[in-house]
Design an enzyme around this catalytic site. Structure first.
Site, PDB file in Angstrom:
ATOM      1  N   GLY A  62       0.822  -1.216   0.000  1.00 33.21           N
ATOM      2  CA  GLY A  62       0.000   0.000   0.000  1.00 33.21           C
ATOM      3  C   GLY A  62       0.849   1.255   0.000  1.00 33.21           C
ATOM      4  O   GLY A  62       0.689   2.138   0.835  1.00 33.21           O
TER       5      GLY A  62
ATOM      6  N   SER B 185       1.289   3.560  -2.514  1.00 35.47           N
ATOM      7  CA  SER B 185       1.078   4.589  -3.541  1.00 35.47           C
ATOM      8  C   SER B 185       0.736   5.943  -2.948  1.00 35.47           C
ATOM      9  O   SER B 185       0.852   6.958  -3.607  1.00 35.47           O
ATOM     10  CB  SER B 185       0.009   4.146  -4.546  1.00 35.47           C
ATOM     11  OG  SER B 185      -1.233   4.012  -3.898  1.00 35.47           O
ATOM     12  N   ARG B 186       0.243   5.980  -1.715  1.00 34.19           N
ATOM     13  CA  ARG B 186      -0.056   7.287  -1.123  1.00 34.19           C
ATOM     14  C   ARG B 186      -0.006   7.204   0.392  1.00 34.19           C
ATOM     15  O   ARG B 186       0.251   6.142   0.949  1.00 34.19           O
ATOM     16  CB  ARG B 186      -1.434   7.784  -1.601  1.00 34.19           C
ATOM     17  CG  ARG B 186      -2.547   6.790  -1.348  1.00 34.19           C
ATOM     18  CD  ARG B 186      -3.711   6.997  -2.335  1.00 34.19           C
ATOM     19  NE  ARG B 186      -4.612   5.858  -2.251  1.00 34.19           N
ATOM     20  CZ  ARG B 186      -5.845   5.911  -1.715  1.00 34.19           C
ATOM     21  NH1 ARG B 186      -6.317   7.029  -1.251  1.00 34.19           N
ATOM     22  NH2 ARG B 186      -6.590   4.821  -1.669  1.00 34.19           N
TER      23      ARG B 186
ATOM     24  N   ASN C  60      -2.586  -7.351  -4.579  1.00 31.29           N
ATOM     25  CA  ASN C  60      -3.826  -7.262  -3.806  1.00 31.29           C
ATOM     26  C   ASN C  60      -3.648  -8.153  -2.588  1.00 31.29           C
ATOM     27  O   ASN C  60      -3.717  -9.377  -2.692  1.00 31.29           O
ATOM     28  CB  ASN C  60      -5.010  -7.721  -4.668  1.00 31.29           C
ATOM     29  CG  ASN C  60      -6.299  -7.759  -3.860  1.00 31.29           C
ATOM     30  OD1 ASN C  60      -6.325  -7.324  -2.703  1.00 31.29           O
ATOM     31  ND2 ASN C  60      -7.347  -8.289  -4.454  1.00 31.29           N
TER      32      ASN C  60
ATOM     33  N   ASN D  16       1.369  -2.493   5.480  1.00 29.62           N
ATOM     34  CA  ASN D  16       0.737  -1.184   5.615  1.00 29.62           C
ATOM     35  C   ASN D  16      -0.616  -1.107   4.924  1.00 29.62           C
ATOM     36  O   ASN D  16      -1.482  -0.351   5.351  1.00 29.62           O
ATOM     37  CB  ASN D  16       1.690  -0.110   5.065  1.00 29.62           C
ATOM     38  CG  ASN D  16       1.009   1.221   4.909  1.00 29.62           C
ATOM     39  OD1 ASN D  16       0.719   1.895   5.891  1.00 29.62           O
ATOM     40  ND2 ASN D  16       0.703   1.595   3.666  1.00 29.62           N
TER      41      ASN D  16
ATOM     42  N   SER E  35      -3.377   0.752  14.381  1.00 28.21           N
ATOM     43  CA  SER E  35      -4.081   2.032  14.520  1.00 28.21           C
ATOM     44  C   SER E  35      -4.417   2.206  15.993  1.00 28.21           C
ATOM     45  O   SER E  35      -4.644   1.228  16.710  1.00 28.21           O
ATOM     46  CB  SER E  35      -5.370   2.019  13.727  1.00 28.21           C
ATOM     47  OG  SER E  35      -6.200   3.103  14.140  1.00 28.21           O
TER      48      SER E  35
ATOM     49  N   TYR F 233     -12.898  -2.271  11.591  1.00 25.76           N
ATOM     50  CA  TYR F 233     -11.522  -1.771  11.529  1.00 25.76           C
ATOM     51  C   TYR F 233     -10.801  -2.000  12.873  1.00 25.76           C
ATOM     52  O   TYR F 233      -9.640  -2.449  12.908  1.00 25.76           O
ATOM     53  CB  TYR F 233     -11.578  -0.275  11.193  1.00 25.76           C
ATOM     54  CG  TYR F 233     -10.264   0.382  10.867  1.00 25.76           C
ATOM     55  CD1 TYR F 233      -9.636   0.165   9.639  1.00 25.76           C
ATOM     56  CD2 TYR F 233      -9.660   1.260  11.763  1.00 25.76           C
ATOM     57  CE1 TYR F 233      -8.443   0.792   9.325  1.00 25.76           C
ATOM     58  CE2 TYR F 233      -8.459   1.891  11.456  1.00 25.76           C
ATOM     59  CZ  TYR F 233      -7.857   1.655  10.235  1.00 25.76           C
ATOM     60  OH  TYR F 233      -6.668   2.284   9.939  1.00 25.76           O
TER      61      TYR F 233
ATOM     62  N   ALA G 159     -11.500  -4.249  15.119  1.00 25.69           N
ATOM     63  CA  ALA G 159     -11.285  -5.692  15.297  1.00 25.69           C
ATOM     64  C   ALA G 159     -10.052  -6.132  14.523  1.00 25.69           C
ATOM     65  O   ALA G 159      -9.204  -6.882  15.032  1.00 25.69           O
ATOM     66  CB  ALA G 159     -12.517  -6.470  14.826  1.00 25.69           C
ATOM     67  N   ALA G 160      -9.933  -5.660  13.293  1.00 20.97           N
ATOM     68  CA  ALA G 160      -8.782  -6.037  12.470  1.00 20.97           C
ATOM     69  C   ALA G 160      -7.491  -5.513  13.096  1.00 20.97           C
ATOM     70  O   ALA G 160      -6.497  -6.244  13.198  1.00 20.97           O
ATOM     71  CB  ALA G 160      -8.940  -5.486  11.048  1.00 20.97           C
TER      72      ALA G 160
END
Lengths: 77, 243
Positions: free
Chosen positions: B11, B13-14, B58, B85, B137, B150, B152-153
């Site tokens: 991830g 690209s930004r 992916n 990321n 996070s 989110y 939970a992950a």
């Protein structure tokens, strides 16, 4: 060229830090040679490299003794 | 093949991923950054130029992970730094949450760690040196209304970090999480202004963080100087959560 048995023995000695004379064909990596589960995975990786083959996970899990390693290599080389 | 240590940043690209990729290049790594689209991967390749490459990946798809890791190993060498990321949000209150909102977030943000880390561990084990850095996070610790999927992950990411750190420590591989608070990215730009204001009132430093401030934390964990830290979550959040 050394025999398959000798090459397998050499890898086991290097990977597990054991004496060559302890690497008997019936020896189990975990019970007799003091390997932990990560050691056995690394041993399989080293065998793959030495014999230029890929050992699928389900086959790798069955390689638990010196003899089973030799047998696998003989059957797949 | 690169003669530098290869770092893989998913991830990239930004946002935070891009800042991490740039920082790791500064620190002397060869960086492979991934994006889900061809265009994104090409842009990464261009931005990283001689010190890195862009690849399509992916992380939610097992086949994509296998194919991309294989090509990275062959072209540049096995990554010894992995920064997990890539992540998405599909916010909704629980009573309205759809199955796909739940599953997409768990799959992209958590199941991906299983796939990508497993794929990179062989190379790190052989090298007897490795760094896995998972971007978590603050929400994984504090929770946040509308983000049960989110949170939970991300909570899962931190548990994964602790377990894997114990598993591979003997091979000189460290595994840590970096938990950003609210960082100025496309993800937080999408929040309504009222919500941003109320957020700021809960941040002692009184501002959103910058992606570069997360990248510095990641780079430190990847460096030799960060080598005795493993199994931990490093919070970078302006003080909004202080453990």
């Amino acid at each position: 060229m050394s025999s398959i048995e000798e090459r397998v023995q050499k890898i086991i000695v290097e990977q597990l830090g054991v004496k060559p004379e302890d690497v008997k064909s019936e020896a189990s990596f975990v019970e007799d040679l003091g390997a932990d589960s990560l050691d056995t995975v690394e041993l399989v990786m080293a065998l793959e490299e030495e014999f230029e083959t890929e050992i699928p996970d389900e086959e790798a899990e069955k390689i638990s003794t010196v003899q089973s390693a030799v047998d696998y290599i003989k059957a797949h080389s | 093949m690169s003669d530098k240590k290869v770092a893989l940043v998913t991830g990239a690209s930004r946002g935070i991923g891009r800042a991490i990729a740039n920082k790791l290049i500064e620190d002397g790594f060869f960086v492979v950054g991934t994006a889900t689209s061809e265009g994104g991967a090409a842009a990464i390749g261009e931005a990283l130029s001689a010190n890195g490459a862009g690849k399509v990946l992916n992380v939610a798809d097992r086949q994509s992970v296998e194919t991309t890791l294989k090509s990275i190993n062959e072209e540049f060498g096995a990554p010894v730094v992995l920064v997990n990321n890539a992540g998405i949000t599909r916010d909704n209150i629980m009573l309205r949450m759809k199955d796909d909102e739940w599953e997409d977030v768990i799959n992209t943000n958590l199941n991906s760690l299983y796939r990508v880390s497993k794929g990179c561990l062989k190379g790190m084990t052989k090298a007897r040196w490795g760094r896995i850095i998972n971007i978590s996070s603050v929400v994984g610790t504090m929770g946040n209304a509308g983000q049960a999927n989110y949170a939970a992950a991300k909570g899962g990411v931190e548990g994964f970090t602790r377990a894997l750190a114990r598993e591979v420590g003997s091979r000189n591989i460290t595994v840590n999480s970096v938990a950003p608070g609210f960082i100025q990215t496309d993800m937080t730009d999408a929040l309504p202004d009222a919500q941003k204001e109320s957020l700021l009132s809960g941040i002692p430093l009184g501002r959103l963080g910058q992606p570069e401030e997360i990248a510095s934390a990641v780079a430190w964990l990847a460096s030799d100087g960060g080598g005795y830290v493993t199994g931990t979550t490093l919070h970078v959040n302006g003080g909004m959560f202080t453990g």
